[in-house]
Write a protein that holds these residues in place. Structure first.
Motif, PDB file in Angstrom:
ATOM      1  N   UNK A 274      60.907  44.438  37.129  1.00  0.00           N
ATOM      2  CA  UNK A 274      60.585  45.465  38.135  1.00  0.00           C
ATOM      3  C   UNK A 274      59.811  46.664  37.583  1.00  0.00           C
ATOM      4  N   UNK A 275      59.836  46.860  36.267  1.00  0.00           N
ATOM      5  CA  UNK A 275      59.116  47.994  35.675  1.00  0.00           C
ATOM      6  C   UNK A 275      57.596  47.802  35.705  1.00  0.00           C
ATOM      7  N   UNK A 276      57.149  46.577  35.980  1.00  0.00           N
ATOM      8  CA  UNK A 276      55.710  46.282  36.030  1.00  0.00           C
ATOM      9  C   UNK A 276      55.212  46.473  37.449  1.00  0.00           C
ATOM     10  N   UNK A 277      54.167  47.264  37.613  1.00  0.00           N
ATOM     11  CA  UNK A 277      53.626  47.573  38.930  1.00  0.00           C
ATOM     12  C   UNK A 277      52.551  46.565  39.332  1.00  0.00           C
ATOM     13  N   UNK A 278      52.620  46.106  40.564  1.00  0.00           N
ATOM     14  CA  UNK A 278      51.643  45.164  41.098  1.00  0.00           C
ATOM     15  C   UNK A 278      50.353  45.890  41.451  1.00  0.00           C
ATOM     16  N   UNK A 279      49.219  45.224  41.216  1.00  0.00           N
ATOM     17  CA  UNK A 279      47.935  45.696  41.724  1.00  0.00           C
ATOM     18  C   UNK A 279      47.155  44.472  42.185  1.00  0.00           C
ATOM     19  N   UNK A 280      46.280  44.648  43.162  1.00  0.00           N
ATOM     20  CA  UNK A 280      45.632  43.480  43.750  1.00  0.00           C
ATOM     21  C   UNK A 280      44.160  43.333  43.379  1.00  0.00           C
ATOM     22  N   UNK A 281      43.581  44.289  42.649  1.00  0.00           N
ATOM     23  CA  UNK A 281      42.174  44.168  42.244  1.00  0.00           C
ATOM     24  C   UNK A 281      42.098  43.492  40.875  1.00  0.00           C
ATOM     25  N   UNK A 282      42.458  42.208  40.848  1.00  0.00           N
ATOM     26  CA  UNK A 282      42.613  41.495  39.587  1.00  0.00           C
ATOM     27  C   UNK A 282      41.312  40.913  39.059  1.00  0.00           C
ATOM     28  N   UNK A 283      40.360  40.613  39.940  1.00  0.00           N
ATOM     29  CA  UNK A 283      39.136  39.919  39.546  1.00  0.00           C
ATOM     30  C   UNK A 283      37.908  40.780  39.820  1.00  0.00           C
ATOM     31  N   UNK A 284      36.862  40.584  39.011  1.00  0.00           N
ATOM     32  CA  UNK A 284      35.629  41.319  39.236  1.00  0.00           C
ATOM     33  C   UNK A 284      35.048  40.930  40.601  1.00  0.00           C
ATOM     34  N   UNK A 285      34.331  41.839  41.192  1.00  0.00           N
ATOM     35  CA  UNK A 285      33.720  41.598  42.500  1.00  0.00           C
ATOM     36  C   UNK A 285      32.306  41.065  42.335  1.00  0.00           C
TER      37      UNK A 285
END
Length: 285
Positions: A274-285
């Protein structure tokens, strides 16, 4: 522009990068200072900010995603190619199933190919009761299980093709377990670039890498010497199997299904850590 590029000596990586680091495809003015290292050395090196471009376990990438972004090309991702939890042929673990196996594994000593590897994460997903794990270089795992130093081990890379002939037996295919619970391919590793790079350069790196992989696929013999001189397993047939399993359409472009798999595994990681925060911009655009 010269960029520090780090990847593993495993056949799928040397096959994919051979053309771009040997001037066999257009690199659009980019030059590369190459470093070849064990997967966990790559993970920890990236964590220390040593590389502009780096092969990363997806498990490590999720933890470093504030600093790195994944390229769309270069991922080792697919079906039926995940890590394997193995033991010796005469181990009592082979006779157990269900709750009895889980109870025995809770007390087992298990050797893993690094704490930041995707194999370590998939082990935690499949068998959360396992607590006594020790990380070592992946090429040492078979030997350490066979000599009784550990009760079980997580195999990655070439070892999945050779473990049976060396006297080991399968407890669980961790990749198959992931596919069963998610319905998605296994995101093992990919090629990430530091977020310090400007977006145009990151996209240029992606184009060059895709070009290199496509060249390798169309000219498989061109990289054979480079692959062989870096591989742990010298049997050409094992090298060929390794490349065919881990270099596929997802390596050309991660695609929608591959992105879904990466996001799903990242969400699982945030549940177990749970200490790791999710982010959704994982791949280059």
């Amino acid at each position: 522009m010269k960029l520090k590029l780090a990847y593993s000596p495993c056949p799928n990586d040397t096959f994919a990068f051979h053309a771009m680091v040997h001037g066999m495809v257009d690199t659009e003015g980019l030059e590369f200072e190459t470093v070849l290292a064990d997967v966990e050395q790559l993970n920890t090196g990236a964590a220390a900010g040593k590389f502009e471009i780096c092969k990363l376990s997806y498990h490590a990438f999720f933890q470093l995603s504030d600093s790195y972004v994944m390229l769309r090309s270069g991922s080792a991702l697919g079906y039926h190619n995940g890590p394997l939890l193995v033991t010796t042929e005469n181990s009592q673990l082979n006779k157990l199933r269900g709750e009895e196996l889980a109870k025995a594994l809770a007390d087992a000593k298990v050797v893993i190919p690094g704490r930041m590897t995707t194999g370590a994460l998939l082990l935690k997903v499949a068998f959360p009761m396992i607590k006594n794990t020790t990380p070592v270089i992946f090429s040492e795992i078979e030997k350490l299980v066979l000599d009784g130093s550990f009760d079980a081990g997580v195999l990655i890379h070439e070892a999945r093709f050779t473990y049976k002939e060396k006297g080991l037996s399968l407890i669980t295919d961790l990749g198959e377990h992931w596919q069963k619970i998610s319905g998605l391919p296994v995101p093992l590793g990919g090629i990430a670039v530091t977020r310090r790079l400007d977006p145009d350069t990151a996209r240029k790196v992606n184009r060059v890498l895709r070009r290199s992989i496509e060249f390798a696929m169309h000219n498989p013999s061109a990289s054979q010497e480079y692959v062989t001189c870096n591989a742990q397993e010298m049997d050409p047939q094992v090298q060929k199997q390794h490349i065919e399993l881990f270099v596929n359409d997802f390596s050309i472009d991660i695609g929608v299904e591959g992105e879904r798999a990466a996001v799903a595994l990242f969400r699982i990681l945030t549940q177990v850590s749970p200490e790791i925060n999710f982010r959704d911009d994982l791949f280059i655009l």
